[in-house]
Design a protein around this motif. Structure first.
Motif, short mmCIF file in Angstrom:
data_model
loop_
_atom_site.label_atom_id
_atom_site.label_comp_id
_atom_site.label_asym_id
_atom_site.label_seq_id
_atom_site.Cartn_x
_atom_site.Cartn_y
_atom_site.Cartn_z
N THR A 50 46.49 43.99 -11.85
CA THR A 50 47.66 43.29 -11.85
C THR A 50 48.00 42.15 -12.74
OG1 THR A 50 46.86 41.56 -10.34
CG2 THR A 50 47.83 43.97 -9.40
N LEU A 51 48.97 41.66 -12.71
CA LEU A 51 49.36 40.39 -13.59
C LEU A 51 48.26 39.21 -13.36
CD1 LEU A 51 51.23 40.33 -15.94
CD2 LEU A 51 52.89 39.14 -14.38
N VAL A 52 47.97 39.08 -12.19
CA VAL A 52 46.87 38.21 -11.70
C VAL A 52 45.58 38.68 -11.74
CG1 VAL A 52 46.06 36.30 -9.98
CG2 VAL A 52 48.73 36.92 -10.45
N GLU A 53 44.71 37.87 -12.21
CA GLU A 53 43.34 38.13 -12.17
C GLU A 53 42.94 38.82 -10.86
OE1 GLU A 53 41.04 35.42 -14.07
OE2 GLU A 53 39.36 36.87 -14.84
N LEU A 56 37.90 39.05 -7.37
CA LEU A 56 36.24 39.73 -7.70
C LEU A 56 35.39 39.96 -6.28
CD1 LEU A 56 34.51 40.11 -10.04
CD2 LEU A 56 33.61 37.87 -9.80
N SER A 132 30.65 51.71 -16.57
CA SER A 132 31.58 51.81 -17.54
C SER A 132 32.74 51.33 -16.69
CB SER A 132 31.91 53.15 -18.17
OG SER A 132 31.91 54.00 -17.16
N GLN A 134 32.95 49.82 -13.68
CA GLN A 134 32.79 48.73 -13.17
C GLN A 134 33.13 47.54 -14.21
OE1 GLN A 134 29.39 48.59 -10.83
NE2 GLN A 134 30.60 48.87 -9.07
N TRP A 138 35.21 44.17 -13.72
CA TRP A 138 34.77 42.55 -13.73
C TRP A 138 35.38 41.92 -14.74
CZ3 TRP A 138 33.92 43.94 -9.52
CH2 TRP A 138 32.86 45.05 -8.96
N GLU A 139 35.63 42.39 -15.87
CA GLU A 139 36.03 41.91 -17.02
C GLU A 139 37.49 42.34 -17.23
OE1 GLU A 139 31.98 40.59 -18.46
OE2 GLU A 139 33.76 39.67 -17.67
N ALA A 140 38.37 41.64 -17.13
CA ALA A 140 39.95 42.43 -17.23
C ALA A 140 40.25 42.67 -18.91
CB ALA A 140 40.74 41.26 -16.86
N LEU B 96 46.64 36.48 -18.43
CA LEU B 96 46.75 36.83 -16.85
C LEU B 96 47.21 35.55 -16.42
CD1 LEU B 96 43.17 37.84 -16.10
CD2 LEU B 96 45.12 39.03 -15.78
N GLU B 97 47.96 35.56 -15.38
CA GLU B 97 48.63 34.28 -14.63
C GLU B 97 47.49 33.65 -13.86
OE1 GLU B 97 53.22 35.87 -13.87
OE2 GLU B 97 51.68 35.32 -12.31
#
Lengths: 235, 453
Positions: A50-53, A56, A132, A134, A138-140, B96-97
Motif C-alpha cells: 500500500t501507500l504506507v509501509e 512488518l 524471494s 519474502q 520486508w523491503e518495499a 512511502l507515506e
C-alpha cells in the motif's frame, strides 16, 4: 451491538469450530483447509503493498505461517510431483494440471495424506525461507525479479499473483462468466463452468483432459471451495 | 499494599462498583479516521490525561479540583490543551507515506510548573512542553501596548513593566525533536527512572536517548538479521524498569520477553533473562505463533512483576522466574475457535494494551464489542464491562457483561457471533493512585470511576 464478523453479512467463509457451514454436511478435509489457509496467507502477503509501509510484524507472522504450512506439506509429500516422466520442463499448464491431479486424489480420500510419502522437492522447500517472495515483503523497494530456489509450483503462484494487475487474483481464473468453476469442467478441459472452483489453489487456468472424474467427496468440498474463491475474488 | 482511593474502598477491580463518569468525542456513527484514538496515558499525578489520535493530534485533559460542596465527588476531566504533534510526511527515498498517527505518549515526571511529554509516530519522537500563562506584562518602555516599537528619541521617562492577570492560556511547544534514528516503525517509548534518558523501540532495534541530545542516540538492541530473508521475529514492545535505570525488557512476536542489563555491555544483544512459557502441544495449530505474539509489556509499579498481553490472554510474570508466568488470565478464550475467521479479517493482528492499577492489585485490558476486562489479582475475580453511550448517564453503574461461548444463550448474555469486531478497545489507562480509568473506544474516550459513597 448486532455487528457481525463479516460486515456485509456474508455467510461464514472459514471453517471455524464445529459449526455447519451452509450446504456442507461435513467439515472440509484437513488438506483442503490447510491449502485454503495457505492461499489466504499468500494473498494477504501480496496485498501488503500500500501507500504506507506495510506492518512488518504482521508480514512476518503471516510469512511464518506460510512456512509452517509448507513444511508440513513437505513432510506429507504434498509437494510431490507425480512419477510420470516429462521430457524436460513442460509448459506451465502441464505442471499445474498434474498438481491438481495429486490434490484431487487426496481430496477423494478425504484424509490427510500419509506423512511418509517421499517428497521429490525436499531441497527447495527445505530452504530457510521462501527467499524471494519474502524479500519483497520486508523491503518495499526491493526488486521482485529474482525467484531463487523457490519450488516451481509456488513460483507460479507468485508469478500469477503478481503479474496481473490491477486485480491479480481475478486473473487466476480463466475467462467465463463468473469466478466459479465446476471442478468437473476444469479437470475435463472445459473452461467456464458454473459453480465451484477447482483445486483450491487457483492455478488451474487451463487443464487438459485425462484427469479422473472427481468423486462425491470432491463435490462436497466444492461448497467449501466456494468460500475460498469468494475470498480470493473479492480481495 | 495500600488501598487506593478514599473512604476505605478496597483496591482492585471487583469489590468496586464501576460507574460512568464522562465520555469525550463525537457521537456520530460516521467515524473520521483521523479522530480514532491511538494512545491514552495519565501523567504521574493523574491530574492530566493525554490522548493521541490517528490525525497526529494530542489532547490533554485536566482534572478539576474537587468541589468543596461535594467533597466525595471526584473532579471531572476537561480539555486543557490541544495541539498538532505530528504531521504526515513523505519518505521520498522509499516512496512511502509516514503516518502522523501518534503511537505512544509518555509523560515525564514533573520538575517545575511546566509539564513535559514525549509523543511519537512511526519515525519521529518529540518532546513537548506544556506551560500555562496567566499573566502578561504591560508598560514596556520600548514598545506600545499593541507591539509597535516606540521611537527611542521620544522616550522621556522610564517605567517598570507590571504584570497583569490574563485569561489562562495553555501553550504547547516542541522543545526537542528526535528524528532519523529508526528505519522501522516505532512501537514503544519509555522514560527512564533517571529522568534523563529514554528508550525508543521499533520492529528491529532499540535506541537509548538523552533527553537533551537530539542528534545522536545509542543503539542498545539490534535483531536485524544480516539477510532480511531470514527474518522470523520482530520486537513488539519495550519498557524500562520503573526503579532500576539499567534494566529494560522487550517482547517479541514469538511470545518471548528478554530482560537486559545495560551495565553488561553497550549492545544488549545477549539477554540477562529470557521469559517464555512452554507451549502446550495439545493446542498447537497454525495460529499458535500468531496468538502468542506479545502486543504489550508493562512492569508493575513495584518493579517486581511484569505483565504481557498476547491475543487471548494476559500473563503476570515474576521477574525472578523465567520458566512460566505466575498468573494467566483469559481475556476472551471464546475466540479460540474463531481464529481462522479472525485471521481472515486481520483481527488476529490487533494489538491490545494492558495496564496495572496503582497498588498493582488489579489489571485491565480491552477486548471486542467495546468490552474491557478487569482482573483482581487478590480475589481472583474478573469482570467484563462495556464502554457504550447507552450506559452513559452520570454516575450510572456499569453492568457486568457476559459472552456466551456457544450453545444455549442465557438472558443478558451476548453470543460470540453477535460481537462487533470493529469496536475494539486497544488502549486503556488506570489512574496512578485512584480508581479512575480511561478507556478509548475508537474515537470516544470514556472515563469511569468507582462509586463514591
Amino acid at each position: 451491538m448486532e455487528g457481525t464478523m463479516f460486515a456485509r453479512g456474508l455467510k461464514r467463509k472459514c471453517w471455524d469450530g464445529d459449526e455447519d457451514v451452509e450446504g456442507a454436511p461435513a467439515a472440509p478435509s484437513y488438506s483442503l483447509q490447510r491449502q485454503s489457509l495457505l492461499d489466504m496467507s499468500l494473498v494477504k502477503l501480496q496485498l501488503c503493498h500500500t501507500l504506507v509501509e506495510p506492518n512488518l510484524c504482521r508480514s512476518v507472522l503471516i510469512a511464518n505461517t506460510v512456512r509452517q504450512i509448507q513444511e508440513e506439506m513437505t513432510q506429507d509429500g504434498a509437494w510431490q510431483l507425480p512419477a510420470p516422466p516429462v521430457a524436460g520442463r513442460g509448459p506451465l499448464d502441464h505442471l499445474v494440471s498434474t498438481e491438481i491431479l495429486c490434490r484431487a486424489a487426496w481430496e477423494q480420500q478425504g484424509q490427510r495424506p500419509a506423512p511418509d510419502l517421499p517428497s521429490e522437492l525436499p531441497g527447495a522447500l527445505g530452504a530457510p525461507a521462501p527467499g524471494s517472495a519474502q524479500s519483497c515483503i520486508w523491503e518495499a523497494d526491493s526488486s521482485r525479479g529474482h525467484r531463487g530456489s523457490f519450488p516451481k509450483s509456488l513460483d507460479q503462484i507468485f508469478e500469477t499473483l503478481e503479474s496481473r494487475a490491477p486485480s491479480p487474483v481475478e486473473g487466476l481464473f480463466a475467462d467465463a462468466g463468473g469466478p466459479y468453476y465446476d471442478l468437473d469442467a476444469v479437470l475435463t478441459g472445459m473452461v467456464g463452468g458454473k459453480s465451484g472452483p477447482g483445486g483450491g489453489d487457483g492455478l488451474q487456468a487451463l487443464a487438459p483432459a485425462g484427469a479422473p472424474p472427481p468423486s462425491a467427496s470432491c463435490k462436497r468440498d466444492l461448497g467449501e471451495l466456494d468460500h475460498v474463491v469468494e475470498i480470493l475474488v473479492e480481495t | 499494599m495500600a488501598g487506593a482511593g478514599g473512604g476505605g474502598c478496597p483496591a482492585g477491580g471487583n469489590d468496586l462498583q464501576w460507574c460512568f463518569s464522562q465520555v469525550k468525542g463525537a457521537v456520530d456513527e460516521d467515524v473520521a479516521e483521523a479522530d480514532i484514538i491511538s494512545t491514552v496515558e495519565f501523567n504521574y499525578s493523574g491530574d492530566l490525561l493525554a490522548t493521541g489520535d490517528k490525525g497526529g493530534r494530542v489532547v490533554i485533559f485536566q482534572r478539576e479540583q474537587e468541589n468543596k460542596s461535594r467533597p466525595h465527588s471526584r473532579g471531572e476531566y476537561n480539555v486543557y490543551s490541544t495541539f498538532q504533534s505530528h504531521e504526515p510526511e513523505f519518505d521520498y527515498l522509499k516512496s512511502l507515506e509516514i503516518e502522523e498517527k501518534i503511537n505512544k505518549i509518555r509523560w515525564l515526571p514533573q520538575q517545575n510548573a511546566a509539564h513535559f511529554l514525549l509523543s511519537t509516530n512511526d519515525k519521529t519522537i518529540k518532546l513537548w512542553k506544556i506551560s500555562e500563562r496567566d499573566k502578561r506584562a504591560e508598560g514596556y518602555n520600548l514598545k506600545d501596548e499593541d507591539g509597535r516599537l516606540r521611537d527611542p528619541f521620544r522616550i522621556t521617562a522610564l517605567r517598570v513593566p507590571i504584570l497583569k492577570p490574563m485569561d489562562l492560556m495553555v501553550e504547547a511547544s516542541p522543545r526537542r525533536i528526535f528524528a532519523n534514528a529508526h528505519t522501522y516503525h516505532i512501537n514503544s517509548i519509555s522514560v527512564n527512572s533517571d529522568h534523563e534518558t529514554y528508550l525508543s523501540a521499533d520492529d528491529l532495534r532499540i535506541n537509548l536517548w538523552h533527553l537533551e541530545i537530539t542528534d545522536r542516540s545509542f543503539n542498545i538492541v539490534d535483531i536485524k538479521p544480516a539477510n532480511m530473508e531470514e527474518l522470523t521475529e520482530v520486537i513488539t514492545a519495550a519498557e524500562l524498569h520503573p526503579l532500576q535505570c539499567n534494566v529494560f525488557v522487550y517482547s517479541s512476536s514469538k511470545g518471548t520477553v528478554r530482560l537486559c542489563d545495560m551495565r553488561a555491555s553497550a549492545l544488549c544483544d545477549r539477554h540477562a533473562k529470557f521469559f517464555e512459557e512452554p507451549e502446550d502441544p495439545s493446542s498447537r495449530s497454525f495460529f499458535s505463533e500468531i496468538i502468542s505474539s506479545i502486543s504489550d509489556v508493562k512492569f508493575s509499579h513495584s518493579g517486581r512483576y511484569m505483565m504481557t498481553r498476547d491475543y487471548l490472554s494476559v500473563k503476570v510474570w515474576d521477574l525472578n522466574m523465567e520458566s512460566r508466568p505466575v498468573e494467566t488470565h483469559q481475556v476472551h478464550e471464546y475466540l479460540r475457535g474463531k481464529l481462522c475467521s479472525l485471521y481472515e479479517n486481520d483481527c488476529v493482528f490487533d494489538k491490545f494494551e494492558c495496564c496495572w492499577n496503582g497498588p498493582d492489585s488489579a489489571i485491565m485490558t480491552g477486548s471486542y464489542n467495546n468490552f474491557f476486562r478487569m482482573f483482581d489479582r487478590n480475589t481472583r475475580r474478573d469482570v467484563t464491562l462495556e464502554a457504550s453511550r447507552e450506559s452513559s448517564r452520570p454516575r450510572a453503574s456499569l453492568k457486568p457483561r457476559r459472552v456466551c461461548p456457544g450453545g444455549r444463550r442465557k438472558k443478558d448474555e451476548i453470543s460470540v457471533d453477535s460481537l462487533d469486531f470493529n469496536k475494539k478497545i486497544l488502549h486503556t489507562a488506570w489512574h496512578p493512585a485512584d480508581n479512575v480509568i480511561a478507556v478509548a473506544a475508537t474515537n470516544n474516550l470514556y472515563i469511569f470511576q468507582d462509586k463514591v459513597n
